[in-house]
Design an enzyme around this catalytic site. Structure first.
Site, PDB file in Angstrom:
ATOM      1  CD  GLU A 234      -1.603  54.671  -8.593  1.00 24.07           C
ATOM      2  OE1 GLU A 234      -1.598  53.475  -8.951  1.00 24.07           O
ATOM      3  OE2 GLU A 234      -0.671  55.206  -7.946  1.00 24.07           O
ATOM      4  CG  ASN A 235      -2.998  55.277 -15.392  1.00 24.77           C
ATOM      5  OD1 ASN A 235      -1.799  55.403 -15.189  1.00 24.77           O
ATOM      6  ND2 ASN A 235      -3.531  54.153 -15.820  1.00 24.77           N
TER       7      ASN A 235
ATOM      8  CB  ALA B  60      -4.963  47.665 -11.100  1.00 24.34           C
TER       9      ALA B  60
ATOM     10  CG  HIS C 170      -4.791  49.436  -4.090  1.00 24.20           C
ATOM     11  ND1 HIS C 170      -4.004  49.171  -2.992  1.00 24.20           N
ATOM     12  CD2 HIS C 170      -3.978  50.074  -4.972  1.00 24.20           C
ATOM     13  CE1 HIS C 170      -2.787  49.628  -3.199  1.00 24.20           C
ATOM     14  NE2 HIS C 170      -2.742  50.186  -4.406  1.00 24.20           N
ATOM     15  CD  GLU C 171      -4.830  50.235  -8.576  1.00 25.00           C
ATOM     16  OE1 GLU C 171      -4.262  51.334  -8.668  1.00 25.00           O
ATOM     17  OE2 GLU C 171      -4.260  49.205  -8.154  1.00 25.00           O
TER      18      GLU C 171
HETATM   19  N1  TRP Z   1       0.693  52.030  -8.559  1.00 16.06           N
HETATM   20  C1  TRP Z   1       0.179  50.729  -8.869  1.00 16.06           C
HETATM   21  C2  TRP Z   1      -0.635  50.283  -7.664  1.00 16.06           C
HETATM   22  O1  TRP Z   1      -1.734  50.632  -7.532  1.00 16.06           O
HETATM   23  C3  TRP Z   1       1.175  49.693  -9.164  1.00 16.06           C
HETATM   24  C4  TRP Z   1       2.172  49.898 -10.236  1.00 16.06           C
HETATM   25  C5  TRP Z   1       3.382  50.434 -10.124  1.00 16.06           C
HETATM   26  C6  TRP Z   1       2.125  49.405 -11.536  1.00 16.06           C
HETATM   27  N2  TRP Z   1       4.114  50.281 -11.261  1.00 16.06           N
HETATM   28  C7  TRP Z   1       3.367  49.646 -12.136  1.00 16.06           C
HETATM   29  C8  TRP Z   1       1.155  48.763 -12.259  1.00 16.06           C
HETATM   30  C9  TRP Z   1       3.655  49.211 -13.415  1.00 16.06           C
HETATM   31  C10 TRP Z   1       1.449  48.341 -13.527  1.00 16.06           C
HETATM   32  C11 TRP Z   1       2.691  48.554 -14.109  1.00 16.06           C
HETATM   33  O2  TRP Z   1      -0.183  49.667  -6.772  1.00 16.06           O
HETATM   34 ZN    ZN Z   2      -1.179  51.154  -5.278  1.00 16.89          ZN
END
Ligand code: TRP
Ligand code: ZN
Length: 883
Positions: free
Chosen positions: A274-275, A272, A307-308
């Protein structure tokens, strides 16, 4: 063992960090959306760092540049250059406004990075994925996390094809356009880095809930999914609300926009994302309903939703200065997510689950050629660094810091961290600094944990002096690896401990030189290579319970006798350490079998578990975990010349012995008693019963295969939900039972329309042990539902085969390796991120026994020589090979 690769391509280094020469204060993005072609107009207000004198350079990959305008004047071709994924523009000044217009091809984007199509051309929807460097696939921009900007986003599209238009931030109007088109605008008041940008457009349904934050802000929670999936979003909505409350209560963190969108897609590279204000989820981490979701998956959904959401503060409001600091947001957010899950469910079970994952995924990574520090010093492709080390080991490091400060101290430190770094791009030094200063402690010694790869070994040796009634515990540390001159400084290692009498009672602790009396549990911190800790007033030689709750991510080596481990297994009140004692004992029992030595440990393990099996006071789920020996990957970590098929066989024998000790009659009786409750409730006792029922059935299947399979067939038929159905199917398939084929056919027909359920159908068969697996995988690749284009499907068949089925994948003829190499080449052409992640299954090939080692080497060498591999896959293959 080995330090990270000195790759020629490992071009990006932490030590080369420089602040951006150009920043972007405000961004206006106008999208004209279409499946085959979309156009993006970006208007950037630029700010120049007066201290730097660099030309304006913007990132941009595979962009078709249509026009470029600087401060209102269209630029001639001589005033800019677009080459090597960089757009260089002449004549920009501080305060200049740059407008670029580009064309994108969403339907042709199989890498699922940037703007892409999820699902079919007719029915699917458009969405974006920008972390880590996807924004440069959408428009020209300084695509780095330390450039924070205010976003205004306008979406335009055909209303019938794209009735729903979403972007991060608050809604700022919407309306009709000519020709059946419409528009919607979004303003995000919180400056953010480009990797947190997102949009979604298409035919989506929604569920809604009103939420009021502790600060009194009214927030609309909206979860979006395609029509066939929207009915499976209610559990996620509940989990979201629980997460929001928990972050308010535990960290004082409130949500900060008027709306929070969550979207489910079946086409996603990871779990997932977190946008800001618009989280996007892999459907498998969001959708849940009793008929197609297992208990484990329910808990996973709850954890990922949390988490997100938690990233809104740990990641978004406070973001990372550069990608070397990735664990600043990921390790911290995993830790927050783990604490939340522990509060929502059973804390000891959660700890067992997390440590088991760390050992299965992170320890092997840290012991092989892909090893890297939690804060890597260099990389070639950042997407390859979303690893178990950055996430899981990173979370363990935060846990140690939290433990060192105590509950209130950690909370104060976190308040300071959020306050001081709000709206900033921070570093791990900022984090440790805020935590330490608030508490008047210097946490910088912990930075060493972030800087070195490898799992530290902690040796413990106890000596009892009956004349002085003193017990001396000698702790020694050593971290393998480090090459040449690189010194390995000692790490601070917190060891939570207790001492037990030979009757299983905890002793009050008197640590020599410490004035406060310790109660019967305390934490000592090893800061030197070797230290003695002397406990006084100890009446007789005690049994130490060390590293309770897994207080540091190390490998503990302690010269316990089997009887001492059995004592801890029987009496330790720390649920984690009780389980851990059983794991250690099981590993010794395994070695007894392997080496044909005296079976003392095997006896002790079986006897202790037989007692616990009849102990009504013990929780069903904990019992299920106690009855499970370490997995095949973990056992392999203890060997030098690994033969995964032999390990599988020995582990089966080990479980057979346990089953025999418990007895077919007792196992069957227990199964029947547990099977008398059938429901799909998610309360802890119901989940625990299902977990134990599965374990008992698996053990029975090793003793009385026909009898157990008859029970499994009935359980399959009558299962009220997916946990029981999949458990039964798995027993039938792994036992190669005559009833398996019919059950698989039934499952296939029953869940034909449910992609997530079908994934499990593929995965369960890909885990057929031993020689049978490869042919089954080949057969399933020809199934109409198999597709290389969908990451979940790839994971469910190929991922389950190469990662979760060591005895199937590691054939002595090397056919498993050849299959993987062939599929990697095909997959790489479609989706480099997914290919690279799958390729990490080659990690550890050097430690295979000679025949398999040579077979693997030949395949990997050939793959490395393949021309046109992506940077992602090339980096993994190169690292795996060069060490
Ligand atoms: N930042 C996301 C997390 O919550 C994970 C993530 C990093 C991600 N790169 C991505 C999700 C590419 C999908 C596609 O951990
Ligand atoms: Zn994360």
């Amino acid at each position: 063992m080995h330090a990270p690769a000195q790759q020629p391509s490992a071009s990006i280094r932490l030590s080369d960090y420089r602040a951006p020469a150009w920043r972007v204060g405000t961004v206006e993005l106008d999208f004209d959306l279409g499946i085959d072609a979309s156009e993006v107009l970006a208007r950037l207000r630029l700010h120049r760092d007066p201290a730097q004198d660099a030309p304006l350079r913007l990132d941009g990959e595979n962009l078709q540049l249509l026009s470029i305008v600087l401060d209102g004047s269209r630029l001639p071709a001589t005033a800019y250059r677009y080459a090597g994924n960089v757009l260089e523009v002449d004549g920009a000044r501080d305060g200049s406004v740059l407008e670029t217009r580009v064309r994108l091809r969403p339907a042709a984007n199989t890498a699922l990075e940037g703007l892409y199509l999820s699902g079919s051309r007719e029915a699917g929807f458009l969405l974006t994925q920008c972390e880590a460097e996807g924004f440069r696939h959408i428009t020209f921009f300084p695509d780095r996390p330390d450039v924070l900007s205010s976003y205004t986003v306008t979406l335009r599209a055909d209303r019938a094809r794209f009735p729903v238009l979403l972007a991060g931030g608050n809604s700022d109007g919407a309306g009709e356009l000519e020709g059946g088109r419409h528009w919607a605008r979004f303003v995000d008041p919180h400056p953010k880095p480009s990797y947190l940008f997102a949009l979604v457009a298409g035919r989506l349904e929604r569920i809604e809930r009103d939420y009021v934050t502790a600060e009194g802000r009214a927030v609309q929670l909206k979860i979006w999914a395609e029509a066939d999936a929207i009915g499976r979003c209610h559990y996620a909505m509940d989990a979201l609300e629980r997460s929001m409350r928990w972050d308010e209560q535990t960290y004082g963190r409130n949500y900060d926009l008027d709306v929070f969108h969550v979207v489910a897609t079946h086409d996603f590279n990871m779990g997932a994302m977190e946008n800001k204000g618009l989280n996007i989820f892999n459907a498998k981490c969001l959708l849940a309903e009793p008929d197609s979701t297992t208990d484990d998956e329910y808990r996973h959904v709850e954890a990922v939703v949390a988490h997100e959401y938690f990233h809104n503060w740990s990641g978004n409001r406070v973001t990372c200065r550069d990608w070397f600091q990735l664990s600043l947001k990921e390790g911290l957010t995993v830790f927050r997510e783990q604490s939340f899950s522990a509060d929502m469910n059973s804390a000891p079970l959660k700890r067992i689950e997390d440590v088991a994952l760390l050992r299965r995924a992170q320890f092997p990574e840290d012991a092989g050629p892909l090893a890297h520090p939690v804060r890597p010093a260099q990389y070639s492709e950042i997407n390859n660094f979303y690893t178990a080390t950055v996430y899981e080991k990173g979370a363990e490091l935060v846990r140690m810091l939290a433990g060192a400060l105590g509950r209130d101290g950690f909370r104060c430190g976190m308040d300071r961290y959020f306050e001081r770094n709000d709206g900033r791009a921070a570093t791990l030094e900022d984090f440790l600094g805020a935590l330490g200063e608030t508490n008047g402690t210097d946490l910088t010694p912990y930075l060493a944990w972030y800087a070195q790869a490898g799992t530290p070994r902690l040796k413990a040796h106890g000596h009892y002096d009956p004349t002085r009634h003193a017990y001396t515990l000698t702790l020694t540390q050593h971290t393998p690896g480090g090459h040449g001159a690189e010194p390995r400084p000692p790490l601070p290692i917190p060891v939570k401990l207790a001492l037990f009498t030979r009757h299983g009672d905890m002793l009050p602790l008197h640590l020599d030189g410490q004035t406060s009396k310790g109660g019967n549990e305390l934490v000592v911190v090893l800061t030197q290579v070797e230290q003695n800790f002397v406990f006084t007033n100890v009446a007789a030689a005690p049994v130490p319970s060390l590293l309770r709750g897994f207080s540091a991510p190390v490998i503990l080596e302690c010269d316990y006798t089997p009887d001492e481990l059995a004592l801890l297994l029987a009496h330790d009140v720390d649920g984690f350490n009780r389980w851990e004692a059983g794991q250690q004992l099981a590993a010794r029992a395994y070695e007894d079998l392997r080496d044909g030595t005296t079976a003392t440990a095997l006896q002790a393990w079986c006897d202790a578990l037989a007692k616990l099996f009849d102990n009504a006071a013990i929780d069903d789920a904990l019992l299920a975990d106690l009855l499970t020996p370490p997995g095949e990957v973990e056992l392999a970590e203890r060997e030098t010349a690994i033969d995964p098929q032999r390990i599988h066989h020995l582990r089966q024998t080990l479980q057979q012995r346990l089953a025999a000790r418990l007895g077919a009659v007792a196992l069957r009786q227990r199964y029947m008693a547990l099977a008398a409750h059938t429901n799909t409730e998610l309360d802890a006792p119901s989940q625990a019963r299902r977990r134990l029922k599965r374990r008992v059935l698996e053990l029975l299947a090793l003793l009385d295969t026909a009898g157990a399979c008859a029970l499994a067939a009935t359980q399959y038929r009558d299962a009220p939900g997916m946990t029981d159905r999949l458990a039964a199917l798995s027993v039938l398939v792994r036992s190669d039972a005559p009833q398996a084929a019919a059950a698989l056919r039934d499952y296939r027909a029953r869940h034909a329309g449910n992609a997530l359920a079908l994934d499990k159908w593929f995965a369960v068969q890909a885990q057929l042990p031993g020689e049978l697996a490869l042919d089954r995988v080949r057969l399933l690749e020809h199934d109409a539902a198999f597709m290389l284009k969908n990451p979940n499907r790839v994971q469910s068949l190929l991922g389950a085969f190469v990662r979760n089925n060591p005895s199937g994948f590691h054939r002595v003829d090397g056919a498993g390796y050849r299959l993987l190499a062939e599929r990697l080449v095909a997959l790489d052409a479609l989706n480099p991120q997914v290919a690279a992640r799958l390729a990490t299954a080659f990690n550890g090939w050097q430690r295979l026994e000679p025949l398999r080692c040579e077979a693997a080497r030949a395949v990997i060498v050939e793959l490395a020589g393949h021309r046109g591999l992506s940077r992602n896959l090339a980096e993994i293959i190169g690292s795996v090979l060069n060490h």
